[in-house]
Design a protein around this motif. Structure first.
Motif, PDB file in Angstrom:
ATOM      1  N   LEU A 102     -39.825  58.228  40.002  1.00  0.00           N
ATOM      2  CA  LEU A 102     -38.604  58.076  39.214  1.00  0.00           C
ATOM      3  C   LEU A 102     -38.703  58.902  37.936  1.00  0.00           C
ATOM      4  O   LEU A 102     -39.754  58.946  37.289  1.00  0.00           O
ATOM      5  CB  LEU A 102     -38.373  56.605  38.866  1.00  0.00           C
ATOM      6  CG  LEU A 102     -37.969  55.686  40.022  1.00  0.00           C
ATOM      7  CD1 LEU A 102     -38.041  54.233  39.588  1.00  0.00           C
ATOM      8  CD2 LEU A 102     -36.571  56.031  40.522  1.00  0.00           C
ATOM      9  N   ASP A 103     -37.600  59.545  37.554  1.00  0.00           N
ATOM     10  CA  ASP A 103     -37.553  60.346  36.330  1.00  0.00           C
ATOM     11  C   ASP A 103     -37.554  59.407  35.132  1.00  0.00           C
ATOM     12  O   ASP A 103     -36.618  58.618  34.946  1.00  0.00           O
ATOM     13  CB  ASP A 103     -36.275  61.197  36.340  1.00  0.00           C
ATOM     14  CG  ASP A 103     -36.203  62.167  35.164  1.00  0.00           C
ATOM     15  OD1 ASP A 103     -36.905  61.946  34.154  1.00  0.00           O
ATOM     16  OD2 ASP A 103     -35.434  63.142  35.259  1.00  0.00           O
ATOM     17  N   VAL A 108     -31.687  54.737  35.791  1.00  0.00           N
ATOM     18  CA  VAL A 108     -31.920  54.650  37.227  1.00  0.00           C
ATOM     19  C   VAL A 108     -30.627  54.705  38.037  1.00  0.00           C
ATOM     20  O   VAL A 108     -30.608  55.229  39.154  1.00  0.00           O
ATOM     21  CB  VAL A 108     -32.743  53.398  37.576  1.00  0.00           C
ATOM     22  CG1 VAL A 108     -34.125  53.483  36.969  1.00  0.00           C
ATOM     23  CG2 VAL A 108     -32.046  52.122  37.148  1.00  0.00           C
ATOM     24  N   GLY A 109     -29.549  54.181  37.501  1.00  0.00           N
ATOM     25  CA  GLY A 109     -28.279  54.257  38.222  1.00  0.00           C
ATOM     26  C   GLY A 109     -27.847  55.697  38.425  1.00  0.00           C
ATOM     27  O   GLY A 109     -27.414  56.087  39.514  1.00  0.00           O
ATOM     28  N   ALA A 110     -27.980  56.497  37.389  1.00  0.00           N
ATOM     29  CA  ALA A 110     -27.626  57.912  37.483  1.00  0.00           C
ATOM     30  C   ALA A 110     -28.532  58.635  38.474  1.00  0.00           C
ATOM     31  O   ALA A 110     -28.088  59.529  39.211  1.00  0.00           O
ATOM     32  CB  ALA A 110     -27.717  58.562  36.112  1.00  0.00           C
ATOM     33  N   GLN A 111     -29.817  58.248  38.506  1.00  0.00           N
ATOM     34  CA  GLN A 111     -30.739  58.867  39.457  1.00  0.00           C
ATOM     35  C   GLN A 111     -30.316  58.588  40.892  1.00  0.00           C
ATOM     36  O   GLN A 111     -30.315  59.476  41.738  1.00  0.00           O
ATOM     37  CB  GLN A 111     -32.167  58.350  39.236  1.00  0.00           C
ATOM     38  CG  GLN A 111     -32.784  58.820  37.932  1.00  0.00           C
ATOM     39  CD  GLN A 111     -34.262  58.488  37.852  1.00  0.00           C
ATOM     40  OE1 GLN A 111     -35.024  58.833  38.738  1.00  0.00           O
ATOM     41  NE2 GLN A 111     -34.673  57.838  36.768  1.00  0.00           N
ATOM     42  N   VAL A 122     -20.326  55.980  42.080  1.00  0.00           N
ATOM     43  CA  VAL A 122     -20.614  54.741  41.352  1.00  0.00           C
ATOM     44  C   VAL A 122     -20.484  53.541  42.280  1.00  0.00           C
ATOM     45  O   VAL A 122     -21.337  52.639  42.283  1.00  0.00           O
ATOM     46  CB  VAL A 122     -19.675  54.596  40.148  1.00  0.00           C
ATOM     47  CG1 VAL A 122     -19.861  53.230  39.490  1.00  0.00           C
ATOM     48  CG2 VAL A 122     -19.920  55.704  39.129  1.00  0.00           C
ATOM     49  N   LYS A 123     -19.457  53.531  43.101  1.00  0.00           N
ATOM     50  CA  LYS A 123     -19.242  52.419  44.029  1.00  0.00           C
ATOM     51  C   LYS A 123     -20.387  52.307  45.030  1.00  0.00           C
ATOM     52  O   LYS A 123     -20.915  51.217  45.280  1.00  0.00           O
ATOM     53  CB  LYS A 123     -17.918  52.609  44.767  1.00  0.00           C
ATOM     54  CG  LYS A 123     -17.598  51.483  45.744  1.00  0.00           C
ATOM     55  CD  LYS A 123     -16.274  51.736  46.468  1.00  0.00           C
ATOM     56  CE  LYS A 123     -15.978  50.621  47.460  1.00  0.00           C
ATOM     57  NZ  LYS A 123     -14.723  50.867  48.216  1.00  0.00           N
ATOM     58  N   VAL A 124     -20.792  53.451  45.586  1.00  0.00           N
ATOM     59  CA  VAL A 124     -21.880  53.457  46.567  1.00  0.00           C
ATOM     60  C   VAL A 124     -23.180  52.966  45.932  1.00  0.00           C
ATOM     61  O   VAL A 124     -23.913  52.157  46.515  1.00  0.00           O
ATOM     62  CB  VAL A 124     -22.066  54.872  47.157  1.00  0.00           C
ATOM     63  CG1 VAL A 124     -23.322  54.928  48.026  1.00  0.00           C
ATOM     64  CG2 VAL A 124     -20.843  55.276  47.972  1.00  0.00           C
ATOM     65  N   GLN A 125     -23.438  53.447  44.711  1.00  0.00           N
ATOM     66  CA  GLN A 125     -24.669  53.042  44.018  1.00  0.00           C
ATOM     67  C   GLN A 125     -24.665  51.548  43.731  1.00  0.00           C
ATOM     68  O   GLN A 125     -25.675  50.855  43.929  1.00  0.00           O
ATOM     69  CB  GLN A 125     -24.818  53.846  42.727  1.00  0.00           C
ATOM     70  CG  GLN A 125     -25.970  53.410  41.837  1.00  0.00           C
ATOM     71  CD  GLN A 125     -25.490  52.583  40.649  1.00  0.00           C
ATOM     72  OE1 GLN A 125     -24.584  53.006  39.924  1.00  0.00           O
ATOM     73  NE2 GLN A 125     -26.080  51.420  40.438  1.00  0.00           N
ATOM     74  N   GLU A 136     -26.078  44.448  38.137  1.00  0.00           N
ATOM     75  CA  GLU A 136     -25.266  45.578  37.680  1.00  0.00           C
ATOM     76  C   GLU A 136     -25.842  46.250  36.440  1.00  0.00           C
ATOM     77  O   GLU A 136     -25.788  47.474  36.296  1.00  0.00           O
ATOM     78  CB  GLU A 136     -23.831  45.109  37.397  1.00  0.00           C
ATOM     79  CG  GLU A 136     -22.873  46.246  37.099  1.00  0.00           C
ATOM     80  CD  GLU A 136     -21.432  45.773  36.988  1.00  0.00           C
ATOM     81  OE1 GLU A 136     -20.630  46.495  36.360  1.00  0.00           O
ATOM     82  OE2 GLU A 136     -21.109  44.698  37.533  1.00  0.00           O
ATOM     83  N   GLN A 137     -26.454  45.457  35.542  1.00  0.00           N
ATOM     84  CA  GLN A 137     -26.983  46.045  34.311  1.00  0.00           C
ATOM     85  C   GLN A 137     -28.210  46.923  34.548  1.00  0.00           C
ATOM     86  O   GLN A 137     -28.602  47.706  33.674  1.00  0.00           O
ATOM     87  CB  GLN A 137     -27.327  44.952  33.289  1.00  0.00           C
ATOM     88  CG  GLN A 137     -28.348  43.929  33.746  1.00  0.00           C
ATOM     89  CD  GLN A 137     -27.686  42.684  34.309  1.00  0.00           C
ATOM     90  OE1 GLN A 137     -26.625  42.770  34.927  1.00  0.00           O
ATOM     91  NE2 GLN A 137     -28.304  41.536  34.091  1.00  0.00           N
ATOM     92  N   VAL A 138     -28.802  46.829  35.737  1.00  0.00           N
ATOM     93  CA  VAL A 138     -29.990  47.632  36.041  1.00  0.00           C
ATOM     94  C   VAL A 138     -29.667  49.117  36.035  1.00  0.00           C
ATOM     95  O   VAL A 138     -30.509  49.942  35.676  1.00  0.00           O
ATOM     96  CB  VAL A 138     -30.602  47.211  37.399  1.00  0.00           C
ATOM     97  CG1 VAL A 138     -31.741  48.153  37.811  1.00  0.00           C
ATOM     98  CG2 VAL A 138     -31.113  45.776  37.330  1.00  0.00           C
ATOM     99  N   ASP A 139     -28.437  49.474  36.407  1.00  0.00           N
ATOM    100  CA  ASP A 139     -28.118  50.910  36.488  1.00  0.00           C
ATOM    101  C   ASP A 139     -28.166  51.598  35.125  1.00  0.00           C
ATOM    102  O   ASP A 139     -28.277  52.822  35.047  1.00  0.00           O
ATOM    103  CB  ASP A 139     -26.771  51.143  37.181  1.00  0.00           C
ATOM    104  CG  ASP A 139     -25.572  50.661  36.389  1.00  0.00           C
ATOM    105  OD1 ASP A 139     -25.776  50.007  35.350  1.00  0.00           O
ATOM    106  OD2 ASP A 139     -24.433  50.931  36.817  1.00  0.00           O
ATOM    107  N   LYS A 140     -28.147  50.832  34.044  1.00  0.00           N
ATOM    108  CA  LYS A 140     -28.247  51.408  32.702  1.00  0.00           C
ATOM    109  C   LYS A 140     -29.680  51.458  32.185  1.00  0.00           C
ATOM    110  O   LYS A 140     -29.940  51.959  31.092  1.00  0.00           O
ATOM    111  CB  LYS A 140     -27.392  50.598  31.724  1.00  0.00           C
ATOM    112  CG  LYS A 140     -25.909  50.522  32.089  1.00  0.00           C
ATOM    113  CD  LYS A 140     -25.232  51.881  32.016  1.00  0.00           C
ATOM    114  CE  LYS A 140     -23.730  51.751  32.263  1.00  0.00           C
ATOM    115  NZ  LYS A 140     -23.073  53.083  32.289  1.00  0.00           N
ATOM    116  N   MET A 141     -30.606  50.933  32.949  1.00  0.00           N
ATOM    117  CA  MET A 141     -32.003  50.865  32.494  1.00  0.00           C
ATOM    118  C   MET A 141     -32.747  52.164  32.789  1.00  0.00           C
ATOM    119  O   MET A 141     -32.363  52.949  33.662  1.00  0.00           O
ATOM    120  CB  MET A 141     -32.728  49.704  33.192  1.00  0.00           C
ATOM    121  CG  MET A 141     -32.247  48.326  32.822  1.00  0.00           C
ATOM    122  SD  MET A 141     -33.204  47.038  33.686  1.00  0.00           S
ATOM    123  CE  MET A 141     -32.478  45.567  32.970  1.00  0.00           C
TER     124      MET A 141
END
Length: 307
Positions: A102-103, A108-111, A122-125, A136-141
């Motif tokens: 992982l970068d 992580v959501g953007a990755q 965004v929907k697929v992720q 849902e908040q994980v994608d901002k971590m």
């Protein structure tokens, strides 16, 4: 027809000793395996048997001191370095063993969204995160904010939505809770049933038996047997290679009989059959030359005594 074919693969590493003498270590030799569309092939074997190196060789991500010989084909065409680079992450996707893939500087959501080829990214992720119990908040971590299990589920999510034709999953389930393991295995099976080819690299034979079509058994850097999954039953009487039988009988739910000795180091490989020093069936002939793979019943095996 096999979508992924590895034939007579050898991988060696150039290293220097404390006296600055150069030496090549053969860590994979004469390794062959194929995966067809719609199939899951589980690759099992002890640590150091070459499982992860096979994955890295297919993807072309071995270190610079590695020397590769043999043939790797995708859809019938040889995988050259340029073709590996073009297909990597697109048609051939890796679920890596290490969460360090992982970068660290990217949320992580953007990755995960970079792997989405079609539809609302965004929907697929968010749908795949929900599937693997990532809130849902994980994608901002960032990766450092994730637990080990969360990071592994993020890596799984990336591969699962990539749309790849071949998925190579390198130990994808350690550190996951039982529900996440079951979900991941179920998703791999669904991908295969929809035409994807899956190579599942794992120590967990029981997990492999739940979803795999064939099991490829590695020992000391080579393939010793490839068998249909239904052969792994009873006392292993339908298996062909002494190591596969011993591995099966060593499981706690079977006889729990340990295999004597240890897998040889690449620097001290025996002549002839690599398993001969530990094999109760070994004869003088076994030490003369390394056996070729041969068809026995509905599988293939590297053993002169197999029948």
């Amino acid at each position: 027809m096999a979508i992924l074919e590895v034939k007579d693969l050898s991988v060696s590493f150039k290293q220097y000793s404390s006296s600055l003498k150069q030496k090549n270590y053969d860590v994979i030799s004469d390794l062959s395996v194929t995966v067809e569309e719609g199939e899951i092939v589980a690759v099992v074997g002890a640590s150091g048997s070459g499982k992860s190196l096979l994955a890295h060789a297919i993807l072309g991500i071995l270190p610079n001191n590695a020397y590769v010989n043999g043939l790797i084909k995708y859809k019938g065409e040889e995988l050259t370095l340029s073709r590996q680079e073009a297909l990597r992450g697109n048609e051939i996707s890796l679920v890596p063993q290490s969460v360090n893939y992982l970068d660290p500087l990217m949320r992580v959501g953007a990755q995960v969204r970079t792997s989405v080829k079609n539809g609302d990214k965004v929907k697929v992720q968010r749908e795949v995160f929900e599937r693997y119990n990532l809130k849902e908040q994980v994608d901002k971590m960032y990766p450092f904010q994730l637990s080990g299990g969360m990071a592994r589920r993020t890596l799984l999510s990336t591969a699962m939505i990539s749309g790849a034709k071949v998925i190579i999953a390198d130990e994808p389930t350690p550190g996951l809770d039982s529900a996440s393991v079951a979900e991941a295995l179920k998703h791999f099976r669904q991908l295969a049933d929809n035409g994807c080819a899956v190579m599942l690299i794992t120590h967990d034979i029981e997990a492999a038996l739940q979803i795999a079509d064939r099991i490829a058994v590695f020992y000391a850097g080579t393939t010793v047997e490839i068998a249909p999954v239904h052969n792994f039953s009873g006392n292993g009487e339908n298996l062909r290679h002494p190591y596969t039988k011993a591995l099966w009988r060593a499981l706690p739910q079977n006889d729990f009989i340990p295999i004597k000795g240890s897998q040889p180091h690449p620097d001290h490989l025996p002549s002839g059959c690599l398993f001969a020093p530990r094999c109760e069936m070994a004869t003088e002939e076994c030490s003369m030359s390394r056996p070729e793979m041969k068809k026995v019943r509905d599988g293939v095996v590297r053993c002169i005594h197999a029948s």
